[in-house]
Write a protein that holds these residues in place. Structure first.
Motif, PDB file in Angstrom:
ATOM      1  N   CYS A 118       0.919  -1.329  -0.042  1.00  0.00           N
ATOM      2  CA  CYS A 118      -0.052  -0.127   0.021  1.00  0.00           C
ATOM      3  C   CYS A 118       0.703   1.236   0.071  1.00  0.00           C
ATOM      4  O   CYS A 118       0.654   2.159  -0.816  1.00  0.00           O
ATOM      5  N   ILE A 119       1.849   1.530   0.834  1.00  0.00           N
ATOM      6  CA  ILE A 119       2.699   2.533   0.879  1.00  0.00           C
ATOM      7  C   ILE A 119       3.365   2.657  -0.382  1.00  0.00           C
ATOM      8  O   ILE A 119       3.609   3.798  -1.056  1.00  0.00           O
ATOM      9  N   THR A 120       3.734   1.529  -1.217  1.00  0.00           N
ATOM     10  CA  THR A 120       4.385   1.590  -2.360  1.00  0.00           C
ATOM     11  C   THR A 120       3.680   2.191  -3.546  1.00  0.00           C
ATOM     12  O   THR A 120       3.696   3.022  -4.171  1.00  0.00           O
ATOM     13  N   LEU A 121       2.102   1.564  -3.399  1.00  0.00           N
ATOM     14  CA  LEU A 121       1.204   2.137  -4.439  1.00  0.00           C
ATOM     15  C   LEU A 121       0.949   3.636  -4.071  1.00  0.00           C
ATOM     16  O   LEU A 121       0.773   4.377  -5.213  1.00  0.00           O
ATOM     17  N   ALA A 122       1.073   4.171  -2.941  1.00  0.00           N
ATOM     18  CA  ALA A 122       0.848   5.605  -2.803  1.00  0.00           C
ATOM     19  C   ALA A 122       1.717   6.325  -3.085  1.00  0.00           C
ATOM     20  O   ALA A 122       1.617   7.449  -3.779  1.00  0.00           O
ATOM     21  N   GLU A 123       3.182   5.895  -3.018  1.00  0.00           N
ATOM     22  CA  GLU A 123       4.198   6.727  -3.550  1.00  0.00           C
ATOM     23  C   GLU A 123       4.455   6.880  -5.156  1.00  0.00           C
ATOM     24  O   GLU A 123       4.586   7.667  -5.448  1.00  0.00           O
ATOM     25  N   HIS A 124       4.015   5.673  -5.453  1.00  0.00           N
ATOM     26  CA  HIS A 124       4.142   5.477  -7.041  1.00  0.00           C
ATOM     27  C   HIS A 124       2.670   6.439  -7.408  1.00  0.00           C
ATOM     28  O   HIS A 124       2.946   7.133  -8.719  1.00  0.00           O
ATOM     29  N   TRP A 125       1.779   6.512  -6.972  1.00  0.00           N
ATOM     30  CA  TRP A 125       0.503   7.206  -7.421  1.00  0.00           C
ATOM     31  C   TRP A 125       0.662   8.889  -7.460  1.00  0.00           C
ATOM     32  O   TRP A 125       0.668   9.547  -8.451  1.00  0.00           O
ATOM     33  N   ILE A 126       1.128   9.132  -6.036  1.00  0.00           N
ATOM     34  CA  ILE A 126       1.107  10.739  -5.850  1.00  0.00           C
ATOM     35  C   ILE A 126       2.069  10.994  -4.869  1.00  0.00           C
ATOM     36  O   ILE A 126       2.409  12.161  -4.752  1.00  0.00           O
ATOM     37  N   GLY A 127       3.111  10.190  -4.816  1.00  0.00           N
ATOM     38  CA  GLY A 127       4.342  10.697  -3.821  1.00  0.00           C
ATOM     39  C   GLY A 127       5.607  10.610  -4.411  1.00  0.00           C
ATOM     40  O   GLY A 127       5.874  10.902  -5.522  1.00  0.00           O
ATOM     41  N   ALA A 128       6.453  10.244  -3.605  1.00  0.00           N
ATOM     42  CA  ALA A 128       7.901  10.237  -3.948  1.00  0.00           C
ATOM     43  C   ALA A 128       8.318   9.688  -5.154  1.00  0.00           C
ATOM     44  O   ALA A 128       9.343   9.832  -5.823  1.00  0.00           O
ATOM     45  N   GLY A 129       7.606   8.597  -5.516  1.00  0.00           N
ATOM     46  CA  GLY A 129       8.054   7.590  -6.615  1.00  0.00           C
ATOM     47  C   GLY A 129       7.176   8.066  -7.922  1.00  0.00           C
ATOM     48  O   GLY A 129       7.161   7.348  -8.830  1.00  0.00           O
TER      49      GLY A 129
END
Length: 321
Positions: A130-141
């Motif tokens: 979940c944290i990875t999806l969040a970062e990929h979606w709108i975050g650091a990734g």
């Protein structure tokens, strides 16, 4: 209770998801829209922890989910529930067995939540995904195609997005980097390993190591304050944790050719020096330019990342394997 299954007559509906984040210290829920924005008034949390009973945990989940559901605006439609849980999990049957929450082993969390919010899909994944999806979606990734997300908190979790999709995982535990063993460390881990990243670099284990060196504080906040004041034991503890994180990131990038490692969680904010030490450890892989090109970045989502990522399970299903 509002009708969660159909648009409200006379309103332009907006899709919202209930996001649930279950971890070693708390369970939290909130409404999140399809742009990744958390509705602040809908956010509720209750404690979990190693001493909580199964009945107490069940009640905590009920409390936060029902309070969040009650905050559903009249101009919105609830399109699903996404759950991110500390691992291990069983994605096929919707069960959770968080290492730091011993009262729940193979507990049917997805069924519990489905019973509270009937008529909408419920999707469960490990919190690191979940944290990875969040970062990929709108975050650091954002804009990165190959991403490792990491949570450094009560435990250490992780998840992987490769080729712009969460990696397929038969049990749902793929990317659980907290339990890879780190060279140079022998700290015993409850999983049965030695030198696991979680056993070395999680908040509680870093504080425990510091106490063996004479540190008198008891929390990550105490350690952060001591580090800011230049306490030599606190400086060494943060360096130790950061080095372990960097070695884990370098090993993961050696295997997977990562663009970004995005790190969130409460203990990740102990000091910016944690990231400096992690980057220094990764930079030691001097012969592998594809490893040293990997960027280690703090989460761009503060403490909302796990909730945003749980909502992505519903709003961005094309990312979810």
């Amino acid at each position: 209770m509002p009708d969660v299954r159909a648009p409200y007559a006379g309103f332009v509906t907006r899709p919202l998801a209930i996001a649930v984040d279950l971890g070693g210290t708390k369970v939290e829920a909130a409404l999140v829209d399809d742009l990744g924005s958390v509705l602040p008034a809908s956010r509720h949390r209750r404690p979990t922890g190693p001493t909580a009973t199964s009945a107490e945990l069940e009640q905590a989940v009920r409390d936060v989910v029902l309070a969040t559901l009650a905050a559903l605006p009249d101009d919105a439609i609830l399109v699903g529930v996404g759950i991110g849980a500390a691992g291990p999990i069983g994605v096929a049957d919707g069960t959770v067995s968080p290492l730091n929450v011993p009262a729940w082993r193979d507990y049917p969390l997805a069924d519990l939540v489905s019973g509270l919010v009937p008529g909408v899909p419920v999707v469960l994944r490990i919190d690191g995904v979940c944290i990875t999806l969040a970062e990929h979606w709108i975050g650091a990734g954002r804009g990165a195609h190959n991403l490792l997300g990491m949570i450094v908190s009560t435990g250490v979790g992780g998840g992987l997005v490769l080729g712009d999709r969460a990696v397929p995982s038969p049990t749902g535990n793929g990317g659980h980097i907290g339990h890879i063993e780190i060279a140079g460390f022998e700290d015993p881990c409850p999983c049965g390993g030695r030198g696991c990243l979680e056993a070395v670099a999680s908040g509680p284990r870093t504080v425990a190591w510091a106490r063996t060196q004479g540190f008198e504080g008891t929390t990550g906040e105490d350690l952060a304050a001591a580090h800011a004041a230049g306490d030599p034991v606190a400086l060494a503890a943060v360096e130790r944790a950061g080095t372990a994180i960097g070695r884990a990131a370098a090993s993961a990038s050696s295997l997977l050719d990562l663009d970004v490692v995005a790190i969130g969680g409460g203990f990740s904010r102990v000091s910016p020096a944690l990231f400096e030490h992690a980057r220094a450890a990764l930079a030691e892989r001097v012969a592998f330019g594809f490893v040293t090109r990997t960027r280690i970045e703090p989460s761009a989502l503060s403490d909302e990342g796990p909730l945003v990522g749980a909502a992505a399970l519903v709003h961005r299903p094309e990312l979810v394997a």
